[in-house]
Enzyme design. Structure first.
Site, PDB file in Angstrom:
ATOM      1  N   MET A   1      44.341  26.448  60.584  1.00 37.27           N
ATOM      2  CA  MET A   1      45.017  26.899  59.404  1.00 37.27           C
ATOM      3  C   MET A   1      45.473  28.328  59.588  1.00 37.27           C
ATOM      4  O   MET A   1      44.943  29.218  58.982  1.00 37.27           O
ATOM      5  CB  MET A   1      44.058  26.787  58.205  1.00 37.27           C
ATOM      6  CG  MET A   1      44.695  26.978  56.869  1.00 37.27           C
ATOM      7  SD  MET A   1      44.890  28.583  56.077  1.00 37.27           S
ATOM      8  CE  MET A   1      44.185  29.823  57.020  1.00 37.27           C
ATOM      9  N   PRO A   2      46.415  28.543  60.448  1.00 39.39           N
ATOM     10  CA  PRO A   2      46.920  29.909  60.593  1.00 39.39           C
ATOM     11  C   PRO A   2      47.718  30.357  59.377  1.00 39.39           C
ATOM     12  O   PRO A   2      48.366  29.554  58.706  1.00 39.39           O
ATOM     13  CB  PRO A   2      47.834  29.821  61.811  1.00 39.39           C
ATOM     14  CG  PRO A   2      47.423  28.590  62.530  1.00 39.39           C
ATOM     15  CD  PRO A   2      46.937  27.651  61.475  1.00 39.39           C
ATOM     16  N   LEU A   3      47.644  31.645  59.105  1.00 37.64           N
ATOM     17  CA  LEU A   3      48.545  32.299  58.172  1.00 37.64           C
ATOM     18  C   LEU A   3      49.577  32.999  59.040  1.00 37.64           C
ATOM     19  O   LEU A   3      49.210  33.753  59.954  1.00 37.64           O
ATOM     20  CB  LEU A   3      47.787  33.313  57.309  1.00 37.64           C
ATOM     21  CG  LEU A   3      48.642  34.279  56.479  1.00 37.64           C
ATOM     22  CD1 LEU A   3      49.494  33.535  55.460  1.00 37.64           C
ATOM     23  CD2 LEU A   3      47.749  35.299  55.797  1.00 37.64           C
TER      24      LEU A   3
END
Length: 135
Positions: A1-3
């Site tokens: 879940m990269p930002l």
């Protein structure tokens, strides 16, 4: 879940901006195996004079079309996985019309305690979300 933060100069059409965002997301999904809807991107357009990205000693010049990408994600991926991501982002962006020299990526790692998805809680720590494994 990269930002993912995407900074670029104004002047592109909304369709071009979306193509850049989509290209980056597609690369992350393909390389890291995250769910398609696990998408968190912040896109900021700046006047050209507000982005300064000079040569870092590699002997090339960037254009006003530079795209600066910051990937914030949990630690644990190998250097090889990161290199694969850099290549995939580059390849997808060049397909979207961004010049090779204008793809600039910064990668920042952190831990599960560093994320809150709302309600004032760190959901990975409280157990509301399972900590994703590094791919």
């Amino acid at each position: 879940m990269p930002l993912v933060r995407i900074d670029l100069a104004t002047g592109r059409t909304p369709e071009q901006v979306r193509a850049i965002a989509d290209a980056i997301h597609t690369a992350i999904v393909s390389e890291y195996g995250i769910p398609e809807r696990d998408r968190f991107q912040v896109i900021t357009e700046h006047p050209a004079q507000q982005i300064i990205a000079q040569d870092a000693g590699l002997g090339f010049e960037r254009t006003e079309g530079v795209v600066i990408i910051q990937v914030f994600t949990q630690r644990g991926r190998s250097d090889e996985a990161k290199q694969g991501l850099y290549r995939a982002v580059h390849d997808r962006l060049t397909e979207a019309g961004v010049a090779s020299e204008d793809v600039f990526i910064g990668y920042v790692e952190n831990g599960p305690q560093d994320w809150s998805f709302g309600f004032g809680r760190a959901q990975y720590v409280t157990g509301e979300l399972g900590v994703p494994s590094a791919s």
